[in-house]
Motif scaffolding. Structure first.
Motif, PDB file in Angstrom:
ATOM      1  N   GLN A 192       0.831  -1.209   0.000  1.00 59.59           N
ATOM      2  CA  GLN A 192       0.000   0.000   0.000  1.00 59.59           C
ATOM      3  C   GLN A 192       0.861   1.253   0.000  1.00 59.59           C
ATOM      4  O   GLN A 192       0.537   2.243  -0.670  1.00 59.59           O
ATOM      5  CB  GLN A 192      -0.934  -0.004   1.210  1.00 59.59           C
ATOM      6  N   GLN A 193       1.971   1.208   0.750  1.00 61.95           N
ATOM      7  CA  GLN A 193       2.876   2.358   0.755  1.00 61.95           C
ATOM      8  C   GLN A 193       3.528   2.553  -0.603  1.00 61.95           C
ATOM      9  O   GLN A 193       3.782   3.687  -1.025  1.00 61.95           O
ATOM     10  CB  GLN A 193       3.945   2.156   1.830  1.00 61.95           C
ATOM     11  N   GLU A 195       2.067   1.665  -3.347  1.00 64.06           N
ATOM     12  CA  GLU A 195       0.959   1.842  -4.295  1.00 64.06           C
ATOM     13  C   GLU A 195       1.023   0.791  -5.416  1.00 64.06           C
ATOM     14  O   GLU A 195       0.983   1.091  -6.608  1.00 64.06           O
ATOM     15  CB  GLU A 195       0.960   3.251  -4.885  1.00 64.06           C
ATOM     16  N   LYS A 197      -0.624  -2.848  -6.871  1.00 66.90           N
ATOM     17  CA  LYS A 197      -1.810  -3.702  -6.832  1.00 66.90           C
ATOM     18  C   LYS A 197      -1.409  -5.126  -6.445  1.00 66.90           C
ATOM     19  O   LYS A 197      -0.358  -5.616  -6.858  1.00 66.90           O
ATOM     20  CB  LYS A 197      -2.500  -3.729  -8.199  1.00 66.90           C
TER      21      LYS A 197
END
Length: 580
Positions: A192-193, A195, A197
């Motif tokens: 998530q950090q 970004e 998928k």
């Protein structure tokens, strides 16, 4: 700057960043806050669980002047220097490549000098179990009483190899394997950090392959990202790790349980052609069978550990599969997993395993003992059952009111079970006497000393037979063994493979080959007495011949050689001479 691996970029810099080691981090933080730190620590645990990271964080925290709640600030010059590895007062040593006495003596000589920049000089010795015995001895005194401003942190994956004298001088912390949920949450946070998928099931496959190590999980994730062009998909994760989908495992086990050997073999060949790792395949099958067993008894445990991947087909499969069959399959899988460690033809073992699984599942545990039971024993059991039934009828008749003694006595007595007496084993006395003639007490003691080791190396059926045997006499190349049960002695005499196995183990332990002689122990006294009588007669005859031209011997003269021979075989502490 060149690309850095994920496990280096996302290495924990605070105790709060260490995943899955809350007990250890809380203890270390409290020790730093209350200033009750020790002079030596021992961090133990599997690889990739945070031992070295915790050591560096501790080194920063104890030297940081702006620490808060035991956490380093990571902003001061000291913290940045330790993070970059350029602070001379924090020395990290790899014991795998610096395991000699000279390296440890160098530490012992330099440890007395005060730190140049920091408040404490910290020595981090990684893989400390690789140090030699001399190196441990050189470290011992320094570790026990180091200078006030020196701290030792020892890290190891094998604490059992560290001397107890070293462990007793340290505070020990055992790092545990990181849970599947903790690994998943950490990888999700990192992706998530960045970004990127990702597929949730792909992360589950990676976390499972990491086996509780965060560094392994991030290394596999890095490889999946490289393969999938910065995208984490289930197919890429399965391909990189060599794992198999749960649906493929389900299909294979269904074919095995339906006794469809051909279809199961085709499935195995397809999985191998797709690049699946054979060792990982067996591991996945064992875990799948384990999940089926646990789900039958405690569904909530499996659902919690599998993070919600239990579907309806799995539930139906668990309910339809008998636990006995799962036990059999796990045994076969474990056996093949052990065999595959020593072969380069893993595909052959997978095919043999498939045939075994389909055949093993056809036999229930209730059928197995009957199939291997001796026919005579089955007949005897049936006769005993008939006798019990007849006795019950007689007891019921006797308990009825109005029954007389005459009526009871007139009942037909049950037929007594006739057991065929075990034929007495014919012993080859010449072979036994050959052992006794050359036997010595030292040889018997040598065999007795290693006998337990010999038994431990035999196969379980062979060990069951030989466990009732004990050495009676031993010569340099011959061994006389006595069996407590005659029927086991008979089995041992007929089992050439057993004799070869025992002889081989004795040769490995004692460096010489023995010829084995087996006798029932209940005949040993009779055989020994006959041998002594024969020896006595032979000595008397020899004495009479040599003394016919001389003065007649005294009564004790013919006995002396016999006593010497007995002492030689059985030992002076066992032989007792009684005069008539």
């Amino acid at each position: 700057m060149s690309y850095q691996a994920l496990y280096r970029v996302w290495r924990p810099q605070r105790f709060a960043d260490l995943v899955g080691q809350e007990l250890i981090t809380k203890t270390l933080r409290n020790a730093l806050v209350t200033k009750q730190t020790s002079h030596a620590y021992l961090f133990c645990g599997p690889r990739g669980t945070g031992k070295t990271s915790a050591a560096k964080i501790f080194a920063k925290a104890i030297n940081c002047h702006q620490q808060k709640d035991g956490e380093p600030c990571n902003e001061c010059e000291t913290c940045r220097a330790i993070t970059a590895g350029r602070l001379n007062d924090v020395i990290e040593i790899d014991a795998a490549s610096n395991n000699g006495v000279e390296e440890i003596r160098d530490i012992r000589d330099k440890v007395k000098y005060a730190p140049t920049q920091a408040d404490y000089k910290v020595y981090i010795i990684d893989e400390v179990h690789m140090l030699s015995t001399g190196a441990f001895n050189a470290l011992l005194k320094t570790l026990e009483e180091p200078p006030a401003n020196v701290i030792f942190i020892l890290a190891t994956t094998e604490p059992h190899k560290i001397p107890a004298t070293i462990i007793s001088r340290t505070q020990r912390f055992d790092f545990k394997r990181i849970t599947l949920a903790a690994l998943l949450h950490r990888m999700e946070y990192i992706l998530q950090q960045k970004e990127i998928k990702y597929d949730q099931q792909a992360l589950q496959v990676i976390a499972k392959a990491a086996e509780g190590g965060m560094r392994d999980a991030l290394s596999i994730l890095d490889q999946v990202l490289s393969f999938g062009e910065n995208e984490v998909t289930l197919d890429n994760a399965l391909l990189v790790t060599g794992s198999v989908t749960r649906q493929e495992l389900h299909n294979y086990l269904a074919q095995v349980l339906n006794h469809d050997t051909a279809a199961a073999l085709i499935t195995i060949q397809k999985l191998l052609q797709d690049g699946k790792d054979p060792s990982r395949l067996i591991e996945d099958l064992i875990m799948y069978c384990r999940d089926l067993l646990l789900y039958q008894e405690a569904p909530e445990i499996v659902e919690a550990n599998r993070m919600g991947v239990i579907d309806d087909s799995f539930k139906e499969f668990a309910q339809a599969t008998a636990a006995d069959r799962l036990y059999q399959m796990i045994d076969v899988l474990n056996e093949q997993q052990e065999n595959m460690r020593f072969t380069t033809h893993q595909s052959v073992y997978l095919e043999v395993m498939t045939v075994k699984l389909t055949q093993a599942s056809q036999m229930t545990p209730k059928q197995a003992p009957v199939a291997t039971m001796d026919t005579g024993l089955q007949t005897e059991i049936k006769q005993l059952q008939q006798e019990v039934a007849t006795l019950k009828q007689e007891l019921n008749r006797r308990s009825q009111p109005g029954a007389t003694v005459t009526e009871v006595n007139s009942q037909v007595k049950p037929q007594a079970v006739t057991r065929k007496p075990i034929a007495k084993i014919k012993v080859d006395l010449e072979r036994v006497y050959s052992v006794l003639r050359a036997a010595t007490r030292e040889d018997k003691q040598a065999v007795t000393a290693v006998w337990d080791q010999v038994l431990s190396q035999l196969a379980i059926p062979q060990r069951a037979i030989m466990s009732v045997a004990q050495p009676l006499a031993a010569a340099p190349n011959q061994l006389l063994l006595g069996f407590k049960q005659s029927f086991l002695c008979k089995k041992a005499i007929a089992d050439e493979e057993l004799q070869v196995a025992v002889t081989k183990q004795l040769e490995l332990l004692l460096g010489r080959e023995f010829k084995l002689v087996f006798i029932p122990q209940d005949q040993w006294l009779e055989i020994r007495t006959a041998y002594v009588d024969q020896l006595h007669k032979g000595k008397q005859k020899s004495q009479a011949t040599t003394s016919s031209k001389e003065e007649a011997p005294t009564a004790s003269q013919p006995v002396a050689p016999l006593v010497a021979e007995a002492n030689k075989i059985f030992g002076e502490d066992i032989v007792k001479v009684k005069n008539d």
